[in-house]
Design an enzyme around this catalytic site. Structure first.
Site, mmCIF file in Angstrom:
data_model
loop_
_atom_site.group_PDB
_atom_site.id
_atom_site.type_symbol
_atom_site.label_atom_id
_atom_site.label_comp_id
_atom_site.label_asym_id
_atom_site.label_seq_id
_atom_site.Cartn_x
_atom_site.Cartn_y
_atom_site.Cartn_z
ATOM 1 N N LYS A 271 0.819 -1.212 0.000
ATOM 2 C CA LYS A 271 0.000 0.000 0.000
ATOM 3 C C LYS A 271 0.857 1.270 0.000
ATOM 4 C CE LYS A 271 -4.261 -2.013 1.632
ATOM 5 N NZ LYS A 271 -3.880 -3.447 1.791
HETATM 6 C C1 LIG Z 1 -4.489 -4.499 1.149
HETATM 7 C C2 LIG Z 1 -3.730 -5.757 1.008
HETATM 8 C C3 LIG Z 1 -4.102 -6.758 0.080
HETATM 9 C C4 LIG Z 1 -5.359 -6.648 -0.775
HETATM 10 O O1 LIG Z 1 -5.241 -5.666 -1.768
HETATM 11 P P1 LIG Z 1 -6.547 -5.109 -2.510
HETATM 12 O O2 LIG Z 1 -6.069 -3.969 -3.322
HETATM 13 O O3 LIG Z 1 -7.493 -4.683 -1.410
HETATM 14 O O4 LIG Z 1 -7.113 -6.227 -3.334
HETATM 15 C C5 LIG Z 1 -3.306 -7.888 -0.049
HETATM 16 N N1 LIG Z 1 -2.206 -8.054 0.733
HETATM 17 C C6 LIG Z 1 -1.815 -7.118 1.632
HETATM 18 C C7 LIG Z 1 -0.611 -7.380 2.456
HETATM 19 C C8 LIG Z 1 -2.555 -5.940 1.812
HETATM 20 O O5 LIG Z 1 -2.159 -5.036 2.717
#
Ligand SMILES: *Cc1c(COP(=O)(O)O)cnc(C)c1O
Length: 476
Positions: free
Chosen positions: A120
């Protein structure tokens, strides 16, 4: 570039108009009116560019109402090795989003080397700089309110810390996060970051955010905003690393690659879909879920049935524990040939707590044309995959990446490189790593011992008015 609503009943807007907002006025999500196209020759011209150069080539098509030199400066300030390369314990790389080869034809795209050790950061850090710029332009300020069970909240805080015109009020469930997650967030001493621990569960925190946002008078008066995963700028910034990975895994643009994406809210893989629509030669987009398999079910059967909160499991890949996928509406809009009326009908069913079924329709047939396939995994699968990856390749992966790798293995094709998106580092999920490997994951030097740092957090009851009072007190 103009942005239209998936529900078709809001006036088109520009990038800066949707940057700070959430939903469009008609309740839909913002989508570019058309996808910018990259021809084979244009793709070849991008090969060998740095991450920041690639980001500018792509994002300047989407954010064309920001002066080009300003956008370039914001991107150059964001995508530096100082931000994105200090989070890894076992490497000295200075490359942003490097591709790590496990064996010929199988790669990991490292997206979790940023400050909070999850992918993120890749988009959120840019969002911090874009928000600051946009607020400077209008001379206004923003109070970001969110609820987190871990990854999103810390990524938002590390992106917004020290930014002018921005305060962050992040609610978390008191005593429900790991010591590491707590330390990561609560040890921030920046005066624009407010950690609020709510005596309750994550859902209580989420309900408070909803209640505050639904108080329109309070929302306007205190300029309340969010940084949730439906933010278009986040999705568009995630498109960049698909291009980055493509060039790293191929020699020329006649080749195709496949991506496996651990998925929750469908933001990450939605960016992959958009990259493909822009001309990136992608063979398969492989969606991986954990036991919360609402999306896997759709891609297999055509039925989209969001779960009730009571039907959602707490798993060892917690960032994928979702009951409905907030970005999925964007994808279905394209699947329906951008028929907003049809989309409204489907979401009227979803919003009323129901489901829809596209099986047997020409729309569902587009899934195959787009190259989408899916799969899901269990806790036992994750343990086995983490062990197998460590034994065969000497690489330790986290539980979410394990979901991706497990599903990827089932869809490999000879001659097509498979790229698994690495979404977090094992250091974030120590307990499961210990269970799988009988040893501790390594932690990046900068994060060793953070549990001992002084913490800044205010603890309140799960009460809307108590949270409002804190906002009023700090925003004054
Ligand atoms: C947020 C997250 C996801 C999922 O991603 P999306 O964009 O919501 O599909 C997968 N793995 C980790 C470690 C995350 O923080």
């Amino acid at each position: 570039m103009k942005y239209v609503s998936t529900r078709g009943q809001a006036a088109p807007k520009r990038f800066l108009d949707i940057l700070l907002g959430g939903l469009m006025e008609d309740g839909g999500l913002a989508m570019p009116e058309s996808y910018p196209q990259f021809s084979r020759a244009e793709l070849e011209a991008l090969r060998g560019k740095s991450y920041a150069e690639l980001a500018f080539a792509i994002l300047s098509k989407f954010a064309d109402d920001i002066p080009a030199d300003t956008l370039k400066a914001l991107i150059d300030r964001t995508y530096t090795s100082a931000v994105y390369c200090n989070g890894r314990a076992d490497s000295n790389t200075v490359e942003i989003a490097p591709l790590r080869t496990l064996e010929p034809g199988l790669h990991l795209l490292e997206l979790s080397n940023g400050p909070t050790l999850a992918f993120k950061d890749m988009a959120m850090q840019l969002l911090g700089n874009l928000f600051e710029y946009a607020l400077e332009q209008t001379g206004s300020s923003l109070n970001i309110l969110g609820a987190t069970s871990g990854d999103t909240g810390s990524a938002a805080e590390y992106a917004m810390r020290g930014k002018h015109h921005i305060r962050v009020f992040m609610l978390s469930p008191w005593g429900k996060m790991s010591n590491f997650q707590r330390a990561q967030m609560y040890s921030l001493q920046d005066t624009n970051i407010f950690n609020i621990a709510v005596r309750g569960m994550f859902d209580d925190a989420q309900d408070i955010v909803k209640a505050v946002s639904n108080d329109l008078e309070f929302k306007r008066r205190y300029a309340i905003g969010t940084v949730n995963s439906i933010n278009w700028a986040r999705v568009s910034a995630q498109v960049v690393y698909y291009f980055k990975a493509y060039f790293a895994a191929t020699r020329e643009s006649s080749e195709k690659v496949s991506f496996a994406v651990p998925s929750g809210n469908f933001g990450n893989i939605c960016a992959g879909h958009i990259a493909r629509m822009m001309g990136l030669p992608i063979d398969q987009l492989i969606l991986a879920t954990n036991e919360n398999n609402v999306l896997d079910e759709f891609f297999r059967s055509g039925v989209y049935r969001p779960r009730k909160t009571s039907e959602t499991f707490a798993t060892s890949s917690p960032s994928m524990d979702i009951s409905k996928a907030s970005n999925f509406e964007r994808f279905v809009f394209d699947l329906l040939g951008r028929d907003a009326e049809k989309l409204r009908e489907l979401w009227a069913q979803v919003d009323a707590g129901g489901s829809f079924d596209l099986s047997g329709t020409p729309d569902f047939a587009r899934i195959a044309a787009y190259g989408f396939v899916s799969g899901s995994s269990s806790h036992a699968d994750r343990l086995a995959t983490i062990r197998d990856c460590f034994e065969r390749f000497g690489v330790m992966i986290d539980t979410h990446t394990a979901d991706g790798l497990k599903v990827a293995q089932a869809h490999r094709k000879p001659g097509v490189p498979m790229i698994v998106l690495e979404t977090a580092q094992p250091a974030k999920f120590e307990a499961t790593i210990r269970e799988a490997l009988g040893r501790e994951p390594e932690r990046p030097a900068a994060l060793r011992g953070i549990e001992a740092l002084p913490q800044r957090v205010e603890v309140v009851d799960a009460d809307v008015d108590a949270v409002k009072r804190l906002i009023v007190q700090h925003a004054a």
